[in-house]
Design a protein around this motif. Sequence first.
Motif, PDB file in Angstrom:
ATOM      1  N   UNK A 289     -17.909  18.734  42.094  1.00  0.00           N
ATOM      2  CA  UNK A 289     -19.362  18.678  41.951  1.00  0.00           C
ATOM      3  C   UNK A 289     -19.730  17.292  41.445  1.00  0.00           C
ATOM      4  N   UNK A 290     -20.734  16.680  42.061  1.00  0.00           N
ATOM      5  CA  UNK A 290     -21.120  15.324  41.663  1.00  0.00           C
ATOM      6  C   UNK A 290     -22.420  15.299  40.881  1.00  0.00           C
ATOM      7  N   UNK A 291     -22.805  16.462  40.311  1.00  0.00           N
ATOM      8  CA  UNK A 291     -24.054  16.485  39.548  1.00  0.00           C
ATOM      9  C   UNK A 291     -23.972  17.502  38.408  1.00  0.00           C
ATOM     10  N   UNK A 292     -24.896  17.396  37.479  1.00  0.00           N
ATOM     11  CA  UNK A 292     -25.088  18.383  36.434  1.00  0.00           C
ATOM     12  C   UNK A 292     -26.514  18.890  36.527  1.00  0.00           C
ATOM     13  N   UNK A 293     -26.776  20.043  35.951  1.00  0.00           N
ATOM     14  CA  UNK A 293     -28.137  20.587  35.894  1.00  0.00           C
ATOM     15  C   UNK A 293     -28.642  20.453  34.464  1.00  0.00           C
TER      16      UNK A 293
ATOM     17  N   UNK B  83     -24.082  12.201  38.733  1.00  0.00           N
ATOM     18  CA  UNK B  83     -23.235  11.676  37.654  1.00  0.00           C
ATOM     19  C   UNK B  83     -22.145  10.732  38.137  1.00  0.00           C
ATOM     20  N   UNK B  84     -22.130  10.417  39.454  1.00  0.00           N
ATOM     21  CA  UNK B  84     -21.137   9.491  39.996  1.00  0.00           C
ATOM     22  C   UNK B  84     -21.819   8.379  40.788  1.00  0.00           C
ATOM     23  N   UNK B  85     -21.173   7.221  40.797  1.00  0.00           N
ATOM     24  CA  UNK B  85     -21.682   6.082  41.563  1.00  0.00           C
ATOM     25  C   UNK B  85     -20.494   5.243  42.007  1.00  0.00           C
TER      26      UNK B  85
ATOM     27  N   UNK C  76     -28.558  26.992  43.896  1.00  0.00           N
ATOM     28  CA  UNK C  76     -27.268  26.361  44.203  1.00  0.00           C
ATOM     29  C   UNK C  76     -27.053  25.104  43.366  1.00  0.00           C
ATOM     30  N   UNK C  77     -28.120  24.350  43.154  1.00  0.00           N
ATOM     31  CA  UNK C  77     -27.997  23.124  42.354  1.00  0.00           C
ATOM     32  C   UNK C  77     -27.538  23.440  40.936  1.00  0.00           C
ATOM     33  N   UNK C  78     -27.960  24.584  40.404  1.00  0.00           N
ATOM     34  CA  UNK C  78     -27.543  24.988  39.060  1.00  0.00           C
ATOM     35  C   UNK C  78     -26.134  25.570  39.085  1.00  0.00           C
ATOM     36  N   UNK C  79     -25.905  26.486  40.006  1.00  0.00           N
ATOM     37  CA  UNK C  79     -24.620  27.191  40.022  1.00  0.00           C
ATOM     38  C   UNK C  79     -23.468  26.297  40.483  1.00  0.00           C
TER      39      UNK C  79
END
Length: 790
Positions: A330-334, A346-348, A408-411
């Motif tokens: 996963x490349x993000x946090x909620x 959270x990645x670049x 989906x973005x949260x889970x």
Amino acid sequence: MAEAHAAVAFSFSITHEGWDVNFDREVLHLVWQSGVRSWKKRIARLLNNLHNGIYPGHYSYLCLIIGVVSAMHLYGQRVPLNLPPKILSLCPSQTLYWQLGACTITSLSYWLSAVYFLRYSLKMLFMYKGWMYESQVKGSKPSLATRIWAVFVSIIEGWNTPKLYSYQSSLPRLPLPSLHDTMTRYLRSVRPLLDDKSYTKMVKLADEFENGIGKKLQRYIILKSWWSTNYVSDWWEEYVYLRGRYPLMINSNFYGIDAIMLHPTSNQAARAASIINSLLRFRRLLDRQELDPILIQGMVPLCSWQYERIFNTTRVPGDEADKIIHISDSNHIAVYHKGRYFKVIIHHKGRILRPAEIQMQIEQILKDTSEPQEGEEKLAALTAGLRRHWAKVRQSYFSKGVNRLSLDAIERAAFVVVLDDFPYEFDMEDPSKLDNYGKVLLHGKGYDRWFDKSFTLCIGNNGRLGFNAEHSWGDAAVMSHLWEWVITEESYEPRSDAPIIAHCLEYILLEESENIRFDHRGNALGNPEFTPPPPNRLNWDIPKSCQCAIEESLHIANILINDIDLRIYVHDNYGKGFMKSCNLSPDAYIQMALQLAYFRDAGKFCLTYEAAMTRMFREGRTETVRPCSQESVAWVKGMEDKSNSIEEKIKLLKIACANHQRAYKDAMCGKGIDRHIFCLYVVSKYLEVDSPFIKEVMSEPWRLSTSQTPHGQTKKLDLKKHPKCISAGGGFGPVADDGYGVSYIIAGEDLLFFHISNKKSCPTTDCHRFAKKIEQALADMRQLYVDFKN
């Protein structure tokens, strides 16, 4: 809907003038980067799996064997088993290439045989548990058998450096106790809780079970123990956790608190950014399997299976049973703030965003003045309510469209972050502040924690923090390891990915104040290398009927919140240093204090639960230790008998502690009672067989449920150099309606934390009163030894 339009990377349309193609290069570039990162992780995961598959062997030994075998064959020497000529007899020619190929195949067979021999030898060695029962008294020597065992383990482990999951295939299976042994241990454990008539009845029920249906049930479990990796864990996860239809909040989830002796910054965005970065760095260590496996006595590994699901994991509700969903990346946090949800990248360019960059994203969220959409603010109340209700609502309103995308973005986030708009306070002069701190983490407002997520990071607006964790995917010891690593890393471990100048500054600050993460204004150290992607506000379409369903769940959550009480007692009069000076196990010492405190509080004894890990076995989780024993009851009664001498009381305490310590080791070694009986219960349900004995056992309430929060699991933690760098531990709700939930952490040589919970609706329990009983029990136990020495 600007965010939705911005998310469209490619569009295709046909008009009367022809066809037209539009695409967003920036979005396509992000997709490309994500794909490259995903494939890099897959390749790294494949290499790690190959490394773990041959552990404790190594590829270099294969090259050496190929060289030796080839040299021997080409110079006419006979190799063991004479395999090259046999292989060449099947080849179309005898050229040099075919001969080298035959030597390579021969070497590979030798090497694989050695690898499997070493692996199974290590598994056999790990089955030996005699070292656990030998005296740990300073100066005592281990037995000859243990010394020989240690030599062999050291030799085999020395062939290769292990990764996090390298030992998994070498761990033995959890042994299945005999039915007779479990019945004997059970009857002994309940003897002090039953009068003569009740005990005689229980003996009869146990005898009928052992000589009747129990034999049939045991045979099924024996069969399961042969073909399953662990005969308990899958049933435990499914029936104890996933099939539970009760709310997760308070009943199942647990919490952990910050290192309250430290307060590195009051800047909420900076502290959030620092901890988020540390968590992501820990996740990277897990992905690369660079985290050191935990070794007891430096030799015996603990199972690392649970670590796989710390991140990128959520519990999805179902009608009859939930399921755990884990994604590989996963490349993000909620992030949740003032009723609004955001997706934060959270990645670049293949790296984790640095704290200063994450701080910029968090500050954008804090400065956002937009209002929550209808139903958005209290949406998470669905995860706090009844599971069947949440499953129906999820299917009806969140299975398609914009709601599905946002859910989906949260889970599918690495984890959830909650930015609270109030402070988390701690004051030694005002205990109620720490109590409220714990309550905030345990349940919050009932709608501001995503209780389905593997864990939710919570940050107060004064920079203090904690977490709330879901329980089905793993146990508290794993979250404790993560939390200890993060707190320690933030406190005094320089980040390896920081610029050189920042490193120098960090070390200077470390020498001066030990605050190496924040500048004098409280901001995260370092300068952003670029402007990070802005947080993406999640969109929802929640109709009135769904809002009513949310309110229904919130009503259930509020009932639970209003009924729970929590007291966090800080005991700083003495700690494990004094306990060890009495030649007593600190855990056994505290458990005896709890038995004495409960007897004084309730006027009777009760069935007591203490969790012990079984992770010395593959996929092991926990087993129950029953601290309320005949020996502990004898000691408590001896303490309350004023006619007893100090010497007699100390003697009874030592006997009780020794018995408890042995029971704890038995549980760790697979000789427990309750997981075996639980599996017998499950089989009886499958066969639709009623057993009066099992029915009686399973109906017994755990009125005193206890657990020790472990620490010292990471090599980074050095409390002698940094005594304030210790979490205050965490806690959980009571198991029984008329009982207590007690979690404790031995935080240092002279510091203990007790997290005590109970239900206000029960007139016989009071966590504040019980805390005073614990305080008095610990004081009386210390006074015993003071008086004895005088």
